[in-house]
Design an enzyme around this catalytic site. Structure first.
Site: not given
Length: 433
Positions: A261, A276, A348, A351, A395
């Site tokens: 990403r 991130r 988060e 999801s 994460r």
């Protein structure tokens, strides 16, 4: 994309859905106008083609001056047919573009608003009170150095910002988490998959990632390939252009892949550490099922995510994501956010999204359903897709290190994870080269 009949029959419902996401409803009128133009263009083209065929029959029977006149008309009509066909194609493209720009309609239970308008459904566990335990928690960056688990400096040297090396126990942690996630998925009836990280444009567009998320996608120049940001993309395209036997539903897959990403728009956010990053590995659950069973399957996905976080003994909250923060394909989305002690907030970790038939319409994936008639007949209808993160490695490592750290910098290993680390109960600081 949404069902075109929904747009034609209930345009006000689509307008309300746009506003719920905080988007303009102008696209609805544009799509409806494009649909009218498309239909008119089809009628015009078909009329010209019919006239052309009829004229051809007359030419075959005519003679002399009549035939010459008819041939002249035939030549002129051929140009008109070609122009009408071009108009039809343009109208079709405009209609498809307008229809594809409309996101999935948010569920009735989805909160209205943007990123900060989520609703907390459930809070599980209690964040540790480090002050009561008599020490200040270290962040995952410091712990990663002490344990010889995370090497950010060499990651930046080799690949740039937002890259890293997992070393020693960090690399072992990744393998342990992947194996634990895959074992849980397999025991729940999922088929394990190692998915490609490069896909053709159709797979990326079909899942909605060339829409609002296009700026976050890596494209391989000259190859007509994209690096995936999640294995949701190859798994959604896995059954593209197929008609599936609905009696085999649900089809459940657990796919491992690296994820890439750009993190566009995240400048200044989480610039340190591995929360991130531009690349991470992930185990993703992906399901094909009927539209009728999609909502129940969505809750099952959420429960599997919670089960995994419970095994890791993390404190977390479950939120119903607001409409403005949904992806293009999602009708509804639940996030599980783990408590990160040094940030003093939930972040988060997993999801799960119900995409109904939005992706399968784009990718031409359908199901063959029994009609229930005595003759044993079947009919072909849309199918639903759902996705859910089981374990996003970086994460999850952050949450484990910060949650289970001890005063001396060691980290207690959650009981369920110990068999995947050779029975190890404690991660201890080491001298790092």
């Amino acid at each position: 994309m949404i069902d075109p009949r929904l747009l034609r029959d209930e345009p006000d419902r689509v307008r309300a859905a746009q506003l719920k996401r905080g988007l303009s409803d102008e696209v609805v009128d544009r799509a409806l106008a494009a649909d009218v133009a498309r239909r008119e263009a089809i009628v015009s083209f078909e009329a010209k083609r019919a006239e052309q065929k009829q004229l051809g029959k007359l030419v075959a029977k005519a003679q002399g001056e009549e035939k010459a006149e008819l041939l002249a008309r035939t030549k002129a009509l051929a140009a008109e047919v070609k122009a009408a066909e071009a108009t039809q194609n343009e109208a079709e493209e405009a209609w498809n573009a307008a229809l594809r720009s409309i996101p999935n309609l948010a569920s009735d239970h989805t909160p209205e608003g943007g990123e900060d308008d989520f609703v907390v459904i459930e809070t599980v566990g209690t964040p540790r009170d480090f002050a009561a335990e008599g020490f200040e928690p270290r962040d995952h960056i410091e712990l990663g150095k002490m344990l010889g688990a995370i090497d950010l400096e060499r990651g930046a040297k080799v690949s740039g910002s937002r890259f890293y090396f997992l070393t020693g126990i960090g690399a072992q942690l990744e393998r342990a988490l992947v194996n634990m996630a895959m074992d849980q998925a397999r025991e729940a009836g999922f088929t394990e998959v190692i998915a490609p990280a490069l896909v053709k444009p159709r797979a990326m567009e079909g899942t909605g990632f060339l829409g609002q998320a296009a700026d976050d996608v890596y494209r391989i120049e000259g190859e007509d390939l994209y690096l995936v940001g999640t294995s949701e993309v190859p798994m959604a395209a896995y059954h593209s252009d197929e008609i599936l036997d609905a009696e085999t539903f649900p089809l459940r897959y657990a796919a491992f892949s690296p994820c890439f990403r750009k993190e566009a728009g995240s400048h200044g956010k989480d610039t340190k550490g591995i929360i991130r990053v531009h690349w991470f590995d992930k185990v993703e659950m992906f399901i094909y099922t009927t539209l009728e069973d999609a909502e129940a399957e969505h809750l099952r996905l959420l429960n599997w995510e919670k089960e995994f976080l419970d095994k890791l003994e993390l404190a977390y909250q479950v939120i119903d994501v607001a409409a403005g923060d949904l992806g293009l394909s999602a009708q509804a989305k639940y996030d599980c956010e783990a408590w990160i002690p040094t940030q003093g907030k939930y972040r988060e970790l997993t999801s799960t999204s119900n995409c109904t038939d939005f992706q399968t319409r784009r990718l031409n994936t359908r199901g063959r359903y029994p009609t229930g008639a005595e003759d044993g007949g079947t009919e072909v209808r849309p199918v639903a897709t759902l996705n859910g993160t089981l374990c996003a490695i970086t994460r999850t490592i952050v949450a484990i290190l910060e949650t289970h750290q001890q005063a001396d910098g060691s980290v207690r290993v959650p009981v369920a994870l110990r068999p995947y680390l050779g029975g190890r109960e404690l991660l201890e600081p080491v001298a790092r080269p």
